[in-house]
Motif scaffolding. Structure first.
Motif, PDB file in Angstrom:
ATOM      1  N   VAL A  88       7.716  10.490   1.056  1.00  0.00           N
ATOM      2  CA  VAL A  88       7.975   9.720   2.273  1.00  0.00           C
ATOM      3  C   VAL A  88       6.662   9.439   3.006  1.00  0.00           C
ATOM      4  O   VAL A  88       5.859  10.354   3.219  1.00  0.00           O
ATOM      5  N   ALA A  89       6.468   8.186   3.372  1.00  0.00           N
ATOM      6  CA  ALA A  89       5.351   7.797   4.235  1.00  0.00           C
ATOM      7  C   ALA A  89       5.929   7.511   5.611  1.00  0.00           C
ATOM      8  O   ALA A  89       6.862   6.701   5.737  1.00  0.00           O
ATOM      9  N   ILE A  90       5.409   8.194   6.622  1.00  0.00           N
ATOM     10  CA  ILE A  90       5.855   7.939   7.991  1.00  0.00           C
ATOM     11  C   ILE A  90       4.784   7.092   8.659  1.00  0.00           C
ATOM     12  O   ILE A  90       3.622   7.492   8.750  1.00  0.00           O
ATOM     13  N   ASP A 104       0.819  -1.211   0.000  1.00  0.00           N
ATOM     14  CA  ASP A 104       0.000   0.000   0.000  1.00  0.00           C
ATOM     15  C   ASP A 104       0.857   1.267   0.000  1.00  0.00           C
ATOM     16  O   ASP A 104       0.337   2.356  -0.251  1.00  0.00           O
ATOM     17  N   PHE A 105       2.138   1.129   0.263  1.00  0.00           N
ATOM     18  CA  PHE A 105       3.055   2.260   0.283  1.00  0.00           C
ATOM     19  C   PHE A 105       4.104   2.127  -0.831  1.00  0.00           C
ATOM     20  O   PHE A 105       5.187   2.699  -0.748  1.00  0.00           O
ATOM     21  N   ALA A 106       3.749   1.383  -1.881  1.00  0.00           N
ATOM     22  CA  ALA A 106       4.658   1.128  -3.010  1.00  0.00           C
ATOM     23  C   ALA A 106       5.129   2.441  -3.620  1.00  0.00           C
ATOM     24  O   ALA A 106       4.357   3.393  -3.770  1.00  0.00           O
ATOM     25  N   GLY A 107       6.424   2.475  -3.966  1.00  0.00           N
ATOM     26  CA  GLY A 107       7.004   3.643  -4.605  1.00  0.00           C
ATOM     27  C   GLY A 107       7.357   4.763  -3.649  1.00  0.00           C
ATOM     28  O   GLY A 107       7.909   5.781  -4.053  1.00  0.00           O
ATOM     29  N   LYS A 108       7.055   4.600  -2.378  1.00  0.00           N
ATOM     30  CA  LYS A 108       7.381   5.620  -1.379  1.00  0.00           C
ATOM     31  C   LYS A 108       8.546   5.147  -0.507  1.00  0.00           C
ATOM     32  O   LYS A 108       8.776   3.951  -0.354  1.00  0.00           O
ATOM     33  N   ILE A 109       9.236   6.104   0.049  1.00  0.00           N
ATOM     34  CA  ILE A 109      10.217   5.819   1.091  1.00  0.00           C
ATOM     35  C   ILE A 109       9.405   5.684   2.373  1.00  0.00           C
ATOM     36  O   ILE A 109       8.518   6.503   2.635  1.00  0.00           O
ATOM     37  N   LYS A 110       9.670   4.646   3.141  1.00  0.00           N
ATOM     38  CA  LYS A 110       8.918   4.410   4.364  1.00  0.00           C
ATOM     39  C   LYS A 110       9.809   4.574   5.582  1.00  0.00           C
ATOM     40  O   LYS A 110      10.810   3.892   5.694  1.00  0.00           O
ATOM     41  N   LEU A 111       9.445   5.507   6.461  1.00  0.00           N
ATOM     42  CA  LEU A 111      10.099   5.620   7.756  1.00  0.00           C
ATOM     43  C   LEU A 111       9.124   4.945   8.721  1.00  0.00           C
ATOM     44  O   LEU A 111       8.033   5.450   8.960  1.00  0.00           O
ATOM     45  N   ILE A 112       9.509   3.769   9.215  1.00  0.00           N
ATOM     46  CA  ILE A 112       8.644   2.992  10.092  1.00  0.00           C
ATOM     47  C   ILE A 112       9.156   3.141  11.524  1.00  0.00           C
ATOM     48  O   ILE A 112      10.243   2.686  11.863  1.00  0.00           O
ATOM     49  N   SER A 113       8.350   3.814  12.322  1.00  0.00           N
ATOM     50  CA  SER A 113       8.661   4.074  13.721  1.00  0.00           C
ATOM     51  C   SER A 113       7.841   3.100  14.555  1.00  0.00           C
ATOM     52  O   SER A 113       6.609   3.159  14.537  1.00  0.00           O
ATOM     53  N   VAL A 114       8.511   2.213  15.269  1.00  0.00           N
ATOM     54  CA  VAL A 114       7.825   1.196  16.055  1.00  0.00           C
ATOM     55  C   VAL A 114       7.859   1.598  17.524  1.00  0.00           C
ATOM     56  O   VAL A 114       8.927   1.931  18.053  1.00  0.00           O
ATOM     57  N   VAL A 115       6.683   1.593  18.157  1.00  0.00           N
ATOM     58  CA  VAL A 115       6.575   1.951  19.573  1.00  0.00           C
ATOM     59  C   VAL A 115       5.778   0.874  20.300  1.00  0.00           C
ATOM     60  O   VAL A 115       4.875   0.278  19.736  1.00  0.00           O
ATOM     61  N   PRO A 116       6.114   0.603  21.564  1.00  0.00           N
ATOM     62  CA  PRO A 116       5.370  -0.403  22.332  1.00  0.00           C
ATOM     63  C   PRO A 116       3.903  -0.011  22.553  1.00  0.00           C
ATOM     64  O   PRO A 116       3.000  -0.817  22.352  1.00  0.00           O
ATOM     65  N   SER A 117       3.659   1.234  22.984  1.00  0.00           N
ATOM     66  CA  SER A 117       2.290   1.710  23.207  1.00  0.00           C
ATOM     67  C   SER A 117       2.269   3.221  23.101  1.00  0.00           C
ATOM     68  O   SER A 117       3.048   3.906  23.759  1.00  0.00           O
ATOM     69  N   ILE A 118       1.361   3.729  22.294  1.00  0.00           N
ATOM     70  CA  ILE A 118       1.276   5.163  22.037  1.00  0.00           C
ATOM     71  C   ILE A 118       0.983   5.965  23.308  1.00  0.00           C
ATOM     72  O   ILE A 118       1.272   7.149  23.384  1.00  0.00           O
ATOM     73  N   ASP A 119       0.437   5.317  24.322  1.00  0.00           N
ATOM     74  CA  ASP A 119       0.046   6.005  25.551  1.00  0.00           C
ATOM     75  C   ASP A 119       1.148   6.089  26.602  1.00  0.00           C
ATOM     76  O   ASP A 119       0.866   6.275  27.785  1.00  0.00           O
TER      77      ASP A 119
END
Length: 172
Positions: free
Chosen positions: A83-85, A46-61
């Motif tokens: 860029v897709a963040i 779904d993010f084809a052709g974009k640069i993806k910065l994937i930020s992984v977090v345990p819990s947003i809260d």
């Protein structure tokens, strides 16, 4: 059975076990199925052709996760539309949407790994003991090749924002 890795990371000094492979620069980014809403599912394509910065977090809260997501939301304007963040957590999509509204975050796509932890396991950041994803950053180029990885050794620490942003800018 998925690979288990020990001695990689801690939570407040206590060892945790990661499930999945250790991904490195140059590896093909694994596909994933993540929930954008309770019923809408997205994958890497779904993010084809974009640069993806994937930020992984345990819990947003939690404080560091909140700061991390807000920081990348602020940086988004300087990265442009190539860029897709993405922020990935195991929080329910309802909680992610509520948090985004309250925080005014609108440049980052929050995605949930709550159903089966397939992202965490594919990217090697699923914490066995907690069923949360370990704080980490992956920068993936438009051809879905990983160009930058930071898996935090201490879950409570902040990632190196400057290095992640610099790695992303090098691809634009």
């Amino acid at each position: 059975m998925a690979q288990e890795r020990t001695g990689v990371a801690t939570l407040k000094g206590n060892p945790i076990t990661l499930i999945g492979p250790e991904l490195k620069k140059g590896d093909k980014a694994p596909d994933f199925q993540l929930n954008k809403t309770l019923t809408d599912v997205v994958s890497l394509s779904d993010f084809a052709g974009k640069i993806k910065l994937i930020s992984v977090v345990p819990s947003i809260d939690t404080g560091v996760c909140d700061s991390q997501t807000r920081r990348f939301n602020e940086e988004a304007a300087g990265l442009g539309d190539k860029v897709a963040i993405l922020t990935v957590s195991v929080d329910l999509p309802f909680a992610q949407a509520r948090w985004c509204g309250a925080a005014g975050v609108d440049q980052v796509t929050l995605l949930s790994d709550y159903k089966d932890n397939n992202f965490g396991e594919a990217y090697g950041v699923l914490i066995k003991e907690l069923k949360l994803d370990l704080r980490s950053i992956f920068v993936v180029d438009e051809n879905d090749t990983i160009q930058y990885v930071e898996v935090l050794k201490e879950m409570a620490d902040h990632p190196d924002y400057e290095k992640a942003i610099a790695a992303t800018k090098e691809l634009i």
